[in-house]
Design a protein around this motif. Structure first.
Motif, PDB file in Angstrom:
ATOM      1  N   ARG A   5       0.889  -1.169   0.000  1.00  0.00           N
ATOM      2  CA  ARG A   5       0.000   0.000   0.000  1.00  0.00           C
ATOM      3  C   ARG A   5       0.926   1.218   0.000  1.00  0.00           C
ATOM      4  NH1 ARG A   5      -5.646   0.942  -0.412  1.00  0.00           N
ATOM      5  NH2 ARG A   5      -6.216   2.636   0.972  1.00  0.00           N
ATOM      6  N   VAL A   6       0.765   2.086  -0.980  1.00  0.00           N
ATOM      7  CA  VAL A   6       1.628   3.250  -1.143  1.00  0.00           C
ATOM      8  C   VAL A   6       0.792   4.512  -0.993  1.00  0.00           C
ATOM      9  CG1 VAL A   6       3.199   4.472  -2.700  1.00  0.00           C
ATOM     10  CG2 VAL A   6       3.108   1.970  -2.738  1.00  0.00           C
ATOM     11  N   HIS A   7       1.242   5.380  -0.096  1.00  0.00           N
ATOM     12  CA  HIS A   7       0.610   6.676   0.108  1.00  0.00           C
ATOM     13  C   HIS A   7       1.619   7.746  -0.287  1.00  0.00           C
ATOM     14  CE1 HIS A   7      -2.501   4.984   2.882  1.00  0.00           C
ATOM     15  NE2 HIS A   7      -1.561   4.076   3.027  1.00  0.00           N
ATOM     16  N   ARG A   8       1.138   8.769  -0.958  1.00  0.00           N
ATOM     17  CA  ARG A   8       1.969   9.945  -1.229  1.00  0.00           C
ATOM     18  C   ARG A   8       1.199  11.134  -0.696  1.00  0.00           C
ATOM     19  NH1 ARG A   8       5.893  11.552  -5.940  1.00  0.00           N
ATOM     20  NH2 ARG A   8       6.142  13.747  -5.423  1.00  0.00           N
ATOM     21  N   GLY A  48       9.572  17.884  -1.119  1.00  0.00           N
ATOM     22  CA  GLY A  48       8.913  18.162   0.149  1.00  0.00           C
ATOM     23  C   GLY A  48       7.751  17.239   0.463  1.00  0.00           C
ATOM     24  N   SER A  49       7.383  16.381  -0.471  1.00  0.00           N
ATOM     25  CA  SER A  49       6.306  15.417  -0.207  1.00  0.00           C
ATOM     26  C   SER A  49       6.907  14.135   0.360  1.00  0.00           C
ATOM     27  CB  SER A  49       5.512  15.129  -1.482  1.00  0.00           C
ATOM     28  OG  SER A  49       6.311  14.454  -2.433  1.00  0.00           O
ATOM     29  N   ALA A  77      -6.992  10.994  12.412  1.00  0.00           N
ATOM     30  CA  ALA A  77      -6.074  12.001  12.953  1.00  0.00           C
ATOM     31  C   ALA A  77      -4.809  12.105  12.107  1.00  0.00           C
ATOM     32  CB  ALA A  77      -5.723  11.670  14.401  1.00  0.00           C
ATOM     33  N   ILE A  78      -4.332  10.982  11.612  1.00  0.00           N
ATOM     34  CA  ILE A  78      -3.161  10.992  10.733  1.00  0.00           C
ATOM     35  C   ILE A  78      -3.501  11.687   9.422  1.00  0.00           C
ATOM     36  CG2 ILE A  78      -1.592   9.552   9.374  1.00  0.00           C
ATOM     37  CD1 ILE A  78      -1.809   7.471  11.660  1.00  0.00           C
ATOM     38  N   LEU A  79      -4.613  11.301   8.833  1.00  0.00           N
ATOM     39  CA  LEU A  79      -5.001  11.884   7.551  1.00  0.00           C
ATOM     40  C   LEU A  79      -5.235  13.388   7.653  1.00  0.00           C
ATOM     41  CD1 LEU A  79      -7.367   9.093   6.192  1.00  0.00           C
ATOM     42  CD2 LEU A  79      -5.012   9.593   5.500  1.00  0.00           C
ATOM     43  N   ALA A  80      -5.686  13.842   8.819  1.00  0.00           N
ATOM     44  CA  ALA A  80      -5.929  15.273   9.015  1.00  0.00           C
ATOM     45  C   ALA A  80      -4.634  16.082   8.938  1.00  0.00           C
ATOM     46  CB  ALA A  80      -6.618  15.509  10.350  1.00  0.00           C
ATOM     47  N   ASP A  84      -2.854  16.692  -0.133  1.00  0.00           N
ATOM     48  CA  ASP A  84      -2.533  16.126  -1.449  1.00  0.00           C
ATOM     49  C   ASP A  84      -2.329  14.619  -1.387  1.00  0.00           C
ATOM     50  OD1 ASP A  84      -2.465  18.781  -2.512  1.00  0.00           O
ATOM     51  OD2 ASP A  84      -0.422  18.992  -1.750  1.00  0.00           O
ATOM     52  N   HIS A  85      -3.169  13.938  -0.624  1.00  0.00           N
ATOM     53  CA  HIS A  85      -3.011  12.510  -0.357  1.00  0.00           C
ATOM     54  C   HIS A  85      -3.484  11.683  -1.558  1.00  0.00           C
ATOM     55  CE1 HIS A  85      -2.919   9.423   3.075  1.00  0.00           C
ATOM     56  NE2 HIS A  85      -2.901   8.770   1.946  1.00  0.00           N
ATOM     57  N   VAL A  86      -2.594  10.821  -2.015  1.00  0.00           N
ATOM     58  CA  VAL A  86      -2.902   9.878  -3.094  1.00  0.00           C
ATOM     59  C   VAL A  86      -2.492   8.504  -2.596  1.00  0.00           C
ATOM     60  CG1 VAL A  86      -2.386   9.192  -5.472  1.00  0.00           C
ATOM     61  CG2 VAL A  86      -2.447  11.622  -4.865  1.00  0.00           C
TER      62      VAL A  86
END
Length: 96
Positions: A5-8, A48-49, A77-80, A84-86
């Motif tokens: 699972r990859v989050h950017r 910076g990402s 809480a993490i997502l908050a 620019d979450h993908v």
């Protein structure tokens, strides 16, 4: 087959420590409740990402944890803290 699972995402510099703390707590909790999480890696990119990879023994184990985390306040809480979450999921087909 190994699943990933990859989050950017982006994080404000003054919130990075908060993200790291919450991320570590989430990883500990997930490992306690769901087998199969074999590794996580957070990479800071030169723009910076961040790229955050979570490796699982199988897609089934990953999907079970994902379903259970839906609506979890800790995950929210993490997502908050991110922008620019993908996100994308896949399976490793070659690992040399």
């Amino acid at each position: 087959m190994t699943a990933v699972r990859v989050h950017r995402y982006t994080v404000a510099a003054d919130r990075l420590d908060d993200l790291l703390d919450r991320r570590a707590q989430a990883i500990t909790g997930i490992r306690a409740g769901f087998p199969g999480l074999t590794g996580t890696r957070l990479i800071g990119l030169e723009d910076g990402s961040y790229v955050d990879t979570w490796t699982w023994e199988s897609a089934e184990q990953m999907n079970a944890a994902l379903q259970a985390s839906s609506g979890n306040p800790g995950v929210a809480a993490i997502l908050a803290l991110t922008g620019d979450h993908v996100v994308a999921s896949g399976e490793i087909i070659a690992d040399i």
